[in-house]
Design an enzyme around this catalytic site. Structure first.
Site, PDB file in Angstrom:
ATOM      1  N   ASP A  90      -8.233  36.197 -17.868  1.00 57.04           N
ATOM      2  CA  ASP A  90      -9.275  35.190 -18.125  1.00 57.04           C
ATOM      3  C   ASP A  90      -8.831  34.149 -19.139  1.00 57.04           C
ATOM      4  O   ASP A  90      -7.849  34.341 -19.873  1.00 57.04           O
ATOM      5  CB  ASP A  90     -10.579  35.853 -18.593  1.00 57.04           C
ATOM      6  CG  ASP A  90     -10.429  36.627 -19.903  1.00 57.04           C
ATOM      7  OD1 ASP A  90      -9.388  37.309 -20.073  1.00 57.04           O
ATOM      8  OD2 ASP A  90     -11.344  36.557 -20.745  1.00 57.04           O
ATOM      9  N   GLU A 148     -11.106  39.235 -21.763  1.00 58.83           N
ATOM     10  CA  GLU A 148     -10.568  39.423 -23.110  1.00 58.83           C
ATOM     11  C   GLU A 148     -11.164  38.414 -24.085  1.00 58.83           C
ATOM     12  O   GLU A 148     -11.264  38.685 -25.277  1.00 58.83           O
ATOM     13  CB  GLU A 148      -9.038  39.273 -23.098  1.00 58.83           C
ATOM     14  CG  GLU A 148      -8.340  39.694 -24.392  1.00 58.83           C
ATOM     15  CD  GLU A 148      -8.201  38.572 -25.427  1.00 58.83           C
ATOM     16  OE1 GLU A 148      -7.859  38.880 -26.591  1.00 58.83           O
ATOM     17  OE2 GLU A 148      -8.432  37.377 -25.088  1.00 58.83           O
TER      18      GLU A 148
END
Lengths: 382, 382
Positions: A90, A148
């Site tokens: 991400d 994350e």
């Protein structure tokens, strides 16, 4: 050589409706560009996870698991040691910085530094080992995970660690978070705490009838301004702490003596201190004031007392520094796995609209990683 | 006697659609209740101004002007001195405190203290003089105005002072703002200023690369905490100043060293200082810091060097204190008219949901005002 590489990179307009396809045989630079061009803001990683899973499943020698938007691939070669290569899929929100573009020897675009260049390196290692082009000295686990950049409860690595810790078991983890191509060991802990003062409201025309909560904050700020942060050596690395106000807030109205003032501090602490010790330290610094811990995350020791970690440092350039920011290495550390940070991204460009990664650094990191993974233990420690 | 008065007070549910009617021959307590029951939040004073205008126009001996929602009535008796009785018709927003109600010897309701009890006193004086029940020693001007509780640009008194200053000309003004039944002279000035510090952003994990703007605020707060406010005697009254932080604000994110912090201070200054002198004082206190004046209003000298003001003090109880809050007396002062504050309201209850006024205090203030207005100069100064 670099110029050739630069010209070879082509970028792809974002087309979120079609499945994305990754070709792992391309250069690490092209692979980074392809990954950047797959938009994958936290919470929206299905398309990139699909592309990674499809690419990874092409290698018969690897066992592959998909858990939500986490993809795990493993070799099962019976080697005496296992290394995890971990990276998150991400990014922070797009800031008008897609599709990717090449300029001045750098690839620009959302996630170029943090950390699609790291994911590209993971995938390149997987291609080289999966096709047999590189014979690994170690067993390997590739972990590609989601969320994350957001709160810990959604973090894919956190989820796997809680539900399938056996999939993460290893002798060393390398997290491909930005380190500017160096090796950074462990990470510092972080704690946020709120300090408050309580006064008594009054009309500001009769201020002596009140107690000004903003004025009461003076000694808190004085202690912060005078604070001398520790520099601590842990396993040969120097960690530099910091204690700072990150927010201050107080006030009721333009003609009222405020009865409440809040100061939020952030303490970054070396991995020789536990969270409990960090809290005790804050309580001693701010003795006499109301203090509430808002959140915290433990640090991680660099694990350089282990031979495998030492070999990794030698193979990846020979230099190692302390990781000062908090990273997911602490999650590995909590599982008893020493963990290093290593990737070509520039941490100072992370989360910025002008995020980019140096293409030459990408190539260099690829070569170093191949060297580590394929080297015999004896050769690497020379 | 008090009990009789209390029982005599009846309250009226709010019926904003019908014109309101005021009967000035009633007790001051009943008149206060009737005024409270006419909702008149700032900007919505047409109905109460209509009621006041209609009531005032019943007396042939008075000349009456209506300017927007300002009503002005004047005697033209050819007396050597003229006194203005001034009061605002608006209130702060209703806080579930209408209609009015009587309990524990007090009238409760929005505006009971600030300042419909004062307006009731104005109207009672008008009735007594208009009907000839009291023979005034002075010429009188009654000023009922709108929008005192909001920004100065909308203030009705401000508008009349700018457009028709001749209507305000007088030798003394009595503003019926809450003073707990005492006389308060002049008023203090007020100035708000913003102080700012500028640092440099950095990630809080590498705080030494930044400059923390919140920490830089320490000396500003220390100077405020150590500040010794002046107590200044002006025309025999002691004004007590105050300098306070009323707002503080800083912070970017939980992991960022903040590059900006703002402190808003409020300086209440005695009427021996002009606004320019107040600003110079603030700049000297906060030397070395960026300072911007946000707004200010001048103080007003009590005007007790004038014989008429001295006679008023004597007649209204003999005691006079300095007015510490800012009031519209400063607007009269700016026109060269000395001004006193006097009314039964309790300033500490102003703007509160539980606002109320003591009924016995209402009666007492009515008697004192009648005494002042009807007394001959010679008698009053004994």
């Amino acid at each position: 050589m670099l110029a050739t590489n630069l010209l070879a990179v082509t970028t792809t307009p974002v087309q979120p409706s079609e499945p994305a396809v990754l070709h792992l045989s391309q250069s690490v630079a092209q692979l980074t560009a392809d990954l950047v061009d797959i938009e994958s803001v936290s919470g929206d990683e299905a398309r990139i996870a699909d592309a990674v899973e499809a690419a990874v499943r092409r290698y018969d020698s690897l066992s592959v698991r998909r858990l939500g938007n986490v993809v795990i691939a493993r070799t099962e070669l019976g080697r005496p040691e296992r290394v995890v290569l971990a990276g998150h899929l991400d990014t922070v929100p797009i800031a008008d910085n897609l599709p990717s573009r090449v300029a001045d020897g750098r690839l620009h675009g959302c996630g170029a530094s943090d950390m699609k260049s790291g994911v590209a390196l993971q995938l390149r290692m997987l291609e080289l080992i999966g096709t047999g082009a590189v014979e690994p000295a170690l067993d390997l686990t590739w972990l590609f995970y989601d969320c994350e950049e957001v709160e810990a409860a959604r973090n894919g690595l956190n989820r796997v660690a809680a539900e399938h810790p056996e999939l993460l078991q290893a002798d060393l983890a390398i997290l491909l978070e930005p380190t500017n191509g160096g090796v950074e060991g462990g990470c510092q802990g972080t704690m946020r705490a709120q300090l408050s003062t309580t006064g008594r409201r009054a009309h500001s025309a009769r201020s002596w009838l009140g107690i000004n909560a903003i004025h009461l904050v003076t000694p808190i700020l004085a202690r912060l301004a005078d604070y001398r942060a520790r520099e601590v050596e842990v396993e040969g690395l120097t960690y530099r702490e910091g204690l700072n106000a990150v927010f201050i807030e107080g006030g009721v109205a333009g003609n009222v003596i405020p009865d409440r003032c809040l100061v939020t501090v952030n303490y970054r602490f070396a991995p020789d201190r536990s969270e409990a010790e960090a809290e005790a330290h804050l309580r001693s610094v701010f003795e006499g004031f109301e203090l509430t811990v808002l959140d915290s995350a433990p640090g991680a020791r660099p694990g350089l007392d282990r031979p495998l970690a030492q070999r990794a440092v030698t193979a990846l350039g020979g230099q190692v520094a302390a990781k000062l920011g908090w990273t997911d290495v602490a999650r590995f550390s909590a599982l008893g796995i020493p963990a290093l940070n290593f990737s070509p991204g520039d941490p100072s460009l992370a989360h910025r609209a002008d995020e980019s990664v140096e293409l030459a650094q990408l190539e260099r990191c690829e070569q170093l990683l191949v060297g580590f993974l394929s080297a015999s233990p004896a050769a690497a420690t020379n």
